[in-house]
Scaffold this motif. Structure first.
Motif, mmCIF file in Angstrom:
data_model
loop_
_atom_site.group_PDB
_atom_site.id
_atom_site.type_symbol
_atom_site.label_atom_id
_atom_site.label_comp_id
_atom_site.label_asym_id
_atom_site.label_seq_id
_atom_site.Cartn_x
_atom_site.Cartn_y
_atom_site.Cartn_z
ATOM 1 N N ILE A 337 0.885 -1.032 0.083
ATOM 2 C CA ILE A 337 -0.019 0.172 0.016
ATOM 3 C C ILE A 337 0.799 1.374 0.079
ATOM 4 N N PRO A 338 0.756 2.159 -0.945
ATOM 5 C CA PRO A 338 1.430 3.356 -1.139
ATOM 6 C C PRO A 338 1.317 4.274 0.238
ATOM 7 N N VAL A 339 1.737 4.199 1.181
ATOM 8 C CA VAL A 339 1.721 5.075 2.357
ATOM 9 C C VAL A 339 2.224 6.565 2.197
ATOM 10 N N GLY A 340 3.246 6.564 1.414
ATOM 11 C CA GLY A 340 4.116 7.747 1.326
ATOM 12 C C GLY A 340 3.329 8.518 0.237
ATOM 13 N N LYS A 341 4.018 9.486 -0.092
ATOM 14 C CA LYS A 341 3.599 10.479 -1.262
ATOM 15 C C LYS A 341 3.350 9.533 -2.719
ATOM 16 N N LEU A 342 2.328 9.923 -3.477
ATOM 17 C CA LEU A 342 2.059 9.511 -4.810
ATOM 18 C C LEU A 342 1.498 10.803 -5.498
ATOM 19 N N PHE A 343 2.375 10.954 -6.661
ATOM 20 C CA PHE A 343 2.233 12.011 -7.379
ATOM 21 C C PHE A 343 2.351 13.442 -6.772
ATOM 22 N N GLY A 344 3.122 13.149 -5.542
ATOM 23 C CA GLY A 344 3.471 14.285 -4.719
ATOM 24 C C GLY A 344 2.636 14.630 -3.581
ATOM 25 N N LEU A 345 1.490 13.676 -3.600
ATOM 26 C CA LEU A 345 0.432 13.806 -2.566
ATOM 27 C C LEU A 345 0.127 12.692 -1.574
ATOM 28 N N LYS A 346 -0.135 13.120 -0.281
ATOM 29 C CA LYS A 346 -0.463 12.194 0.681
ATOM 30 C C LYS A 346 -1.978 12.158 1.074
ATOM 31 N N LYS A 347 -2.184 11.079 1.791
ATOM 32 C CA LYS A 347 -3.747 11.106 2.209
ATOM 33 C C LYS A 347 -3.909 12.056 3.090
ATOM 34 N N HIS A 348 -5.084 12.634 2.837
ATOM 35 C CA HIS A 348 -5.621 13.651 3.950
ATOM 36 C C HIS A 348 -5.110 15.205 3.302
ATOM 37 N N ASP A 349 -4.351 15.097 2.366
ATOM 38 C CA ASP A 349 -3.859 16.627 2.059
ATOM 39 C C ASP A 349 -5.047 17.314 1.476
ATOM 40 N N PHE A 350 -5.063 18.584 1.520
ATOM 41 C CA PHE A 350 -6.293 19.350 0.946
ATOM 42 C C PHE A 350 -5.798 19.868 -0.450
ATOM 43 N N VAL A 351 -6.331 19.430 -1.385
ATOM 44 C CA VAL A 351 -6.055 19.995 -2.904
ATOM 45 C C VAL A 351 -7.133 20.277 -3.389
ATOM 46 N N THR A 357 -12.552 20.504 -4.811
ATOM 47 C CA THR A 357 -11.808 20.798 -3.807
ATOM 48 C C THR A 357 -12.069 19.926 -2.667
ATOM 49 N N GLY A 358 -11.125 19.324 -2.182
ATOM 50 C CA GLY A 358 -11.414 18.527 -0.863
ATOM 51 C C GLY A 358 -9.966 17.721 -0.446
ATOM 52 N N PHE A 359 -10.357 16.966 0.471
ATOM 53 C CA PHE A 359 -9.103 16.117 1.141
ATOM 54 C C PHE A 359 -9.284 14.908 0.445
ATOM 55 N N VAL A 360 -7.848 14.354 0.182
ATOM 56 C CA VAL A 360 -7.426 13.050 -0.365
ATOM 57 C C VAL A 360 -8.020 12.007 0.366
ATOM 58 N N ARG A 391 -1.995 21.830 -4.401
ATOM 59 C CA ARG A 391 -2.171 21.306 -2.935
ATOM 60 C C ARG A 391 -2.281 22.697 -1.806
ATOM 61 N N ILE A 392 -3.390 22.701 -1.430
ATOM 62 C CA ILE A 392 -3.730 24.180 -0.631
ATOM 63 C C ILE A 392 -2.988 23.806 0.910
ATOM 64 N N SER A 393 -3.094 22.812 1.355
ATOM 65 C CA SER A 393 -2.325 22.443 2.659
ATOM 66 C C SER A 393 -2.002 20.953 2.729
ATOM 67 N N ALA A 394 -1.035 20.576 3.475
ATOM 68 C CA ALA A 394 -0.347 19.464 3.832
ATOM 69 C C ALA A 394 -1.066 18.589 4.808
ATOM 70 N N ARG A 395 -0.901 17.418 5.117
ATOM 71 C CA ARG A 395 -1.657 16.584 5.981
ATOM 72 C C ARG A 395 -1.273 16.979 7.291
#
Length: 420
Positions: A337-351, A357-360, A391-395
């Motif tokens: 399971i890709p737990v790190g960044k994928l395409f520069g984004l992580k889970k719960h990043d606000f994009v 617009t929403g959380f991953v 990406r508006i805000s990081a996790r």
């Protein structure tokens, strides 16, 4: 819309209007330090003058409401959703730890009753500690952007006996159901007539066990209402998943948690205490506001008979884990399971994407992600994040989103807003 202001040393000042914040940023006299809530930091000295700011908190075991008022206006209001998955996560972690001992890896010795945290005096269960920390974290976040002068906190006391037995009399408090029994197990076996209560048509074992209907790891208690007599055969089959019991959840779980949180908050926080009946009267009879946690917090801040100008927006917050610990899935853990960044984004990043617009919420190696709001509502099931994505805000452990507040009672709703 207000912008929260910090001086050059990071100390909070009174908030300003968005237009003034825009002028300060354009003139190079301030910089943005946070987008949600929008906060700027002055680059030069200021007078440091602040006014009287009263903050209020509506405590809870599922949600926490918080608000602050100054000069007859609501300058801050938020609603925080607390974590309810801590017990389940710890059970899952223990399962992973047990399976590691059975693999062909370096031996990890079993450990029990030798953890310092388990022997610590006044120790709280991890689920309760998470909720206590969430209350204190919200207090700290409010004090970081506003010069709070005074705190008011609503606490509650629940009569557990009356919740479980509404017709109890004053004399009945000394004559509970366990009167005359050595322990809870003896009472449950006598109550169930020393017979298996599974209701299965099978050969029952003579040996009886006392089973928790709702497991303690899932919020169950040792109360007699949560216990049932089962024979050894049915008990083993139940844990093996061969049949299920139809049970009702405990009515006193959240009431018990509120009582514990109240005692813990009083030990580490100096505040003015208020009560639910006072809050309800001010919210309904004076302010005319609907029932929400943040409007309860606004009512807590107000003095008797005080009217305040309501805010149009509320900060919705949700507390999540700091990381994703499950790294594989499948019968033999063959799928990573890709737990790190994928395409520069992580889970719960606000994009922000062209699809919304929403959380991953979920990531796919194809580059099409699932997005959701802070409340868990679906924004898009398969948004393309490879093009025109910001990406508006990081996790973080506290997810935040600015949303419209509920409409006060008696307010005329515009036709366009009503349709939406």
């Amino acid at each position: 819309m207000l912008a929260y202001v910090l001086n050059k040393h990071g100390k909070p000042l009174m908030p300003c209007k968005a237009a003034k914040a825009r002028k300060l940023l354009k003139a190079g006299e301030a910089k943005v330090v946070k987008r949600t809530p929008f906060t700027i930091k002055l680059l030069h000295g200021s007078s440091g003058h602040t006014q009287h700011v009263v903050a209020g908190m509506d405590t809870g075991s599922k949600h926490v409401g918080c608000a602050a008022i100054a000069n007859g206006k609501v300058i801050y209001q938020s609603e925080v959703a607390l974590r309810t998955d801590v017990s389940k996560k710890m059970q899952q972690r223990a399962m992973y730890r047990r399976t590691r001992r059975n693999r062909k890896l370096r031996y990890r010795p079993a450990r029990w009753l030798n953890r310092a945290s388990m022997r610590k005096e006044g120790r709280l269960a991890p689920s309760l500690k998470s909720k206590l920390d969430s209350h204190l974290r919200e207090k700290k976040q409010v004090e970081a952007i506003l010069p709070i002068s005074h705190w008011k906190v609503e606490t509650a006391s629940f009569d557990i006996h009356k919740i479980t037995n509404p017709i109890v009399t004053s004399a009945g408090y000394q004559q509970g159901a366990l009167l005359g029994y050595y322990n809870v197990k003896a009472y449950v076996l006598q109550r169930d007539n020393y017979k298996c209560q599974s209701g299965r048509k099978t050969k029952h074992n003579v040996k009886l066990h006392v089973h928790h209907k709702v497991f303690r790891s899932q919020g169950g208690t040792d109360a007699p209402s949560n216990l049932i007599a089962l024979c050894e055969t049915c008990h083993n089959d139940l844990h093996a998943g061969k049949f299920e019991l139809k049970v009702k959840r405990s009515k006193t779980k959240h009431a018990t948690e509120i009582g514990i949180l109240k005692a813990q908050l009083k030990q580490c926080w100096d505040f003015e205490e208020t009560f639910g009946y006072v809050t309800k009267f001010k919210r309904e009879q004076v302010l005319g506001l609907p029932k929400t946690h943040y409007y309860d917090a606004v009512s807590i801040c107000c003095e008797d008979g005080e009217l305040v100008q309501q805010g149009k927006h509320v900060l919705r917050k949700r507390h999540v884990a700091s990381g994703d610990y499950q790294q594989t899935k499948g019968i033999r853990s063959e799928k990573r399971i890709p737990v790190g960044k994928l395409f520069g984004l992580k889970k719960h990043d606000f994009v922000q994407t062209p699809q919304g617009t929403g959380f991953v919420k979920g990531k796919r190696s194809s580059g099409y992600f699932a997005l959701e709001t802070i409340l868990g509502d679906k924004v898009h099931a398969s948004a393309n994040i490879k093009k025109n994505t910001v990406r508006i805000s990081a996790r973080t452990t506290t997810l935040t989103q600015l949303m419209e507040a509920a409409i006060p009672l008696g307010t005329k709703v515009p036709s366009i807003l009503a349709v939406n």
